[in-house]
Design a protein around this motif. Structure first.
Motif, PDB file in Angstrom:
ATOM      1  N   THR A  88       0.838  -1.193   0.000  1.00 27.47           N
ATOM      2  CA  THR A  88       0.000   0.000   0.000  1.00 27.47           C
ATOM      3  C   THR A  88       0.876   1.246   0.000  1.00 27.47           C
ATOM      4  OG1 THR A  88      -1.564  -1.245   1.345  1.00 27.47           O
ATOM      5  CG2 THR A  88      -1.907   1.137   1.200  1.00 27.47           C
ATOM      6  N   PRO A  89       0.863   2.028  -1.097  1.00 26.87           N
ATOM      7  CA  PRO A  89       1.692   3.239  -1.136  1.00 26.87           C
ATOM      8  C   PRO A  89       1.087   4.362  -0.296  1.00 26.87           C
ATOM      9  CG  PRO A  89       0.470   3.021  -3.180  1.00 26.87           C
ATOM     10  CD  PRO A  89       0.165   1.804  -2.361  1.00 26.87           C
ATOM     11  N   HIS A  90       1.912   4.920   0.558  1.00 29.62           N
ATOM     12  CA  HIS A  90       1.527   6.075   1.360  1.00 29.62           C
ATOM     13  C   HIS A  90       2.471   7.212   1.013  1.00 29.62           C
ATOM     14  CE1 HIS A  90      -0.973   4.248   4.869  1.00 29.62           C
ATOM     15  NE2 HIS A  90      -1.323   3.766   3.689  1.00 29.62           N
ATOM     16  N   MET A  91       1.921   8.410   0.944  1.00 30.60           N
ATOM     17  CA  MET A  91       2.700   9.585   0.593  1.00 30.60           C
ATOM     18  C   MET A  91       2.669  10.566   1.764  1.00 30.60           C
ATOM     19  SD  MET A  91       2.324  11.740  -2.963  1.00 30.60           S
ATOM     20  CE  MET A  91       0.709  12.405  -2.586  1.00 30.60           C
ATOM     21  N   LEU A  92       3.845  10.990   2.205  1.00 27.29           N
ATOM     22  CA  LEU A  92       3.966  11.982   3.272  1.00 27.29           C
ATOM     23  C   LEU A  92       4.057  13.354   2.621  1.00 27.29           C
ATOM     24  CD1 LEU A  92       4.391  12.662   6.296  1.00 27.29           C
ATOM     25  CD2 LEU A  92       6.852  12.376   5.882  1.00 27.29           C
ATOM     26  N   VAL A  93       3.180  14.277   3.058  1.00 31.85           N
ATOM     27  CA  VAL A  93       3.046  15.580   2.400  1.00 31.85           C
ATOM     28  C   VAL A  93       3.197  16.715   3.409  1.00 31.85           C
ATOM     29  CG1 VAL A  93       1.418  17.059   1.139  1.00 31.85           C
ATOM     30  CG2 VAL A  93       1.526  14.609   0.639  1.00 31.85           C
ATOM     31  N   ASN A  94       3.884  17.764   2.997  1.00 33.98           N
ATOM     32  CA  ASN A  94       3.939  19.005   3.757  1.00 33.98           C
ATOM     33  C   ASN A  94       2.626  19.741   3.486  1.00 33.98           C
ATOM     34  OD1 ASN A  94       4.329  21.573   4.741  1.00 33.98           O
ATOM     35  ND2 ASN A  94       6.303  21.901   3.747  1.00 33.98           N
ATOM     36  N   ALA A  95       1.691  19.645   4.401  1.00 33.14           N
ATOM     37  CA  ALA A  95       0.349  20.195   4.213  1.00 33.14           C
ATOM     38  C   ALA A  95       0.328  21.719   4.229  1.00 33.14           C
ATOM     39  CB  ALA A  95      -0.596  19.657   5.288  1.00 33.14           C
ATOM     40  N   GLU A  96       1.421  22.353   4.650  1.00 35.74           N
ATOM     41  CA  GLU A  96       1.477  23.810   4.718  1.00 35.74           C
ATOM     42  C   GLU A  96       2.163  24.421   3.507  1.00 35.74           C
ATOM     43  OE1 GLU A  96       3.355  24.298   8.507  1.00 35.74           O
ATOM     44  OE2 GLU A  96       1.476  23.980   9.586  1.00 35.74           O
ATOM     45  N   TYR A  97       2.608  23.581   2.575  1.00 38.95           N
ATOM     46  CA  TYR A  97       3.287  24.067   1.377  1.00 38.95           C
ATOM     47  C   TYR A  97       2.280  24.814   0.503  1.00 38.95           C
ATOM     48  CZ  TYR A  97       6.846  23.924  -2.279  1.00 38.95           C
ATOM     49  OH  TYR A  97       7.807  24.250  -3.210  1.00 38.95           O
ATOM     50  N   PRO A  98       2.696  25.902  -0.159  1.00 42.29           N
ATOM     51  CA  PRO A  98       1.759  26.653  -1.014  1.00 42.29           C
ATOM     52  C   PRO A  98       1.115  25.781  -2.088  1.00 42.29           C
ATOM     53  CG  PRO A  98       3.788  27.881  -0.709  1.00 42.29           C
ATOM     54  CD  PRO A  98       4.016  26.525  -0.104  1.00 42.29           C
ATOM     55  N   ALA A  99      -0.137  25.995  -2.328  1.00 41.24           N
ATOM     56  CA  ALA A  99      -0.955  25.332  -3.362  1.00 41.24           C
ATOM     57  C   ALA A  99      -1.370  23.907  -2.997  1.00 41.24           C
ATOM     58  CB  ALA A  99      -0.271  25.346  -4.724  1.00 41.24           C
ATOM     59  N   VAL A 100      -0.947  23.380  -1.840  1.00 43.37           N
ATOM     60  CA  VAL A 100      -1.392  22.049  -1.421  1.00 43.37           C
ATOM     61  C   VAL A 100      -2.878  22.124  -1.087  1.00 43.37           C
ATOM     62  CG1 VAL A 100      -1.248  20.310   0.405  1.00 43.37           C
ATOM     63  CG2 VAL A 100       0.838  21.234  -0.574  1.00 43.37           C
ATOM     64  N   GLN A 101      -3.638  21.175  -1.634  1.00 46.89           N
ATOM     65  CA  GLN A 101      -5.071  21.101  -1.330  1.00 46.89           C
ATOM     66  C   GLN A 101      -5.350  19.731  -0.731  1.00 46.89           C
ATOM     67  OE1 GLN A 101      -7.162  21.916  -4.965  1.00 46.89           O
ATOM     68  NE2 GLN A 101      -6.312  23.965  -5.148  1.00 46.89           N
ATOM     69  N   VAL A 102      -5.464  19.705   0.591  1.00 45.84           N
ATOM     70  CA  VAL A 102      -5.826  18.494   1.328  1.00 45.84           C
ATOM     71  C   VAL A 102      -6.925  18.868   2.303  1.00 45.84           C
ATOM     72  CG1 VAL A 102      -3.547  17.388   1.089  1.00 45.84           C
ATOM     73  CG2 VAL A 102      -4.002  18.844   3.058  1.00 45.84           C
ATOM     74  N   PRO A 103      -7.715  17.903   2.748  1.00 41.36           N
ATOM     75  CA  PRO A 103      -8.812  18.227   3.683  1.00 41.36           C
ATOM     76  C   PRO A 103      -8.301  18.851   4.983  1.00 41.36           C
ATOM     77  CG  PRO A 103      -9.021  15.994   2.859  1.00 41.36           C
ATOM     78  CD  PRO A 103      -7.688  16.489   2.415  1.00 41.36           C
ATOM     79  N   GLN A 104      -8.962  19.910   5.399  1.00 42.66           N
ATOM     80  CA  GLN A 104      -8.612  20.570   6.648  1.00 42.66           C
ATOM     81  C   GLN A 104      -8.914  19.644   7.828  1.00 42.66           C
ATOM     82  OE1 GLN A 104      -7.155  23.631   6.922  1.00 42.66           O
ATOM     83  NE2 GLN A 104      -7.040  23.581   4.689  1.00 42.66           N
ATOM     84  N   GLY A 105      -8.090  19.716   8.840  1.00 46.33           N
ATOM     85  CA  GLY A 105      -8.343  18.959  10.060  1.00 46.33           C
ATOM     86  C   GLY A 105      -7.732  17.566  10.074  1.00 46.33           C
ATOM     87  N   PHE A 106      -7.128  17.130   8.985  1.00 47.30           N
ATOM     88  CA  PHE A 106      -6.532  15.798   8.946  1.00 47.30           C
ATOM     89  C   PHE A 106      -5.010  15.840   9.029  1.00 47.30           C
ATOM     90  CE2 PHE A 106     -10.728  15.118   7.233  1.00 47.30           C
ATOM     91  CZ  PHE A 106     -11.108  13.922   7.808  1.00 47.30           C
TER      92      PHE A 106
END
Length: 144
Positions: free
Chosen positions: A22-40
């Protein structure tokens, strides 16, 4: 020369899926233009399950990874610029790769630099002028 990050992400994704993991991706959620659900996100980072069974319309190119996923039963469209990807790994065994934190590119920054000003002899600013590294990275194994 283009960044190798998006090429490595695509290759590792394919390798992980080909090995029935199962591929999991670690993301900098504060990077400009990142769109991920808030609160997660936690500590400015979010781990995303990007397996074929967990996402729809996965698209990976040299600019970004985008897809549709469900969070708490609610569908969301996600967009992750390649520079915001901090790592990709297999959930089952941690094998994958971690990437260096990249500062956002700011086109206006070059306009603000006065080339006529001589640098002082005091050395670089504290912290090397780099943004702080996010904490709480998962433990990843070295790919051999």
């Amino acid at each position: 020369m283009n960044s190798s990050r998006p090429y490595l992400v695509r290759a590792l994704y394919e390798w992980i899926v080909d090995n029935d993991c199962t591929p999991h991706m670690l993301v900098n959620a504060e990077y400009p233009a990142v769109q991920v659900p808030q609160g997660f996100a936690s500590d400015g980072q979010i781990v995303l399950n990007i397996s074929p069974s967990a996402v729809r319309n996965l698209h990976m190119d040299n600019e970004a990874v985008s897809f549709e996923g469900r969070f708490g039963g609610v569908a969301h469209s996600l967009y992750v610029p390649a520079s915001a990807i901090l790592g990709i790994y297999a959930r089952e065994n941690g094998q994958g790769m971690v990437f260096e934190l990249e500062p956002p590119l700011d086109d206006d920054e070059d306009d603000l630099v006065d080339d006529s000003v001589e640098p002082d002899d005091q050395g670089p600013p504290p912290g090397g002028g780099q943004p702080p590294r996010p904490s709480g990275r998962p433990s990843l194994k070295v790919v051999k």
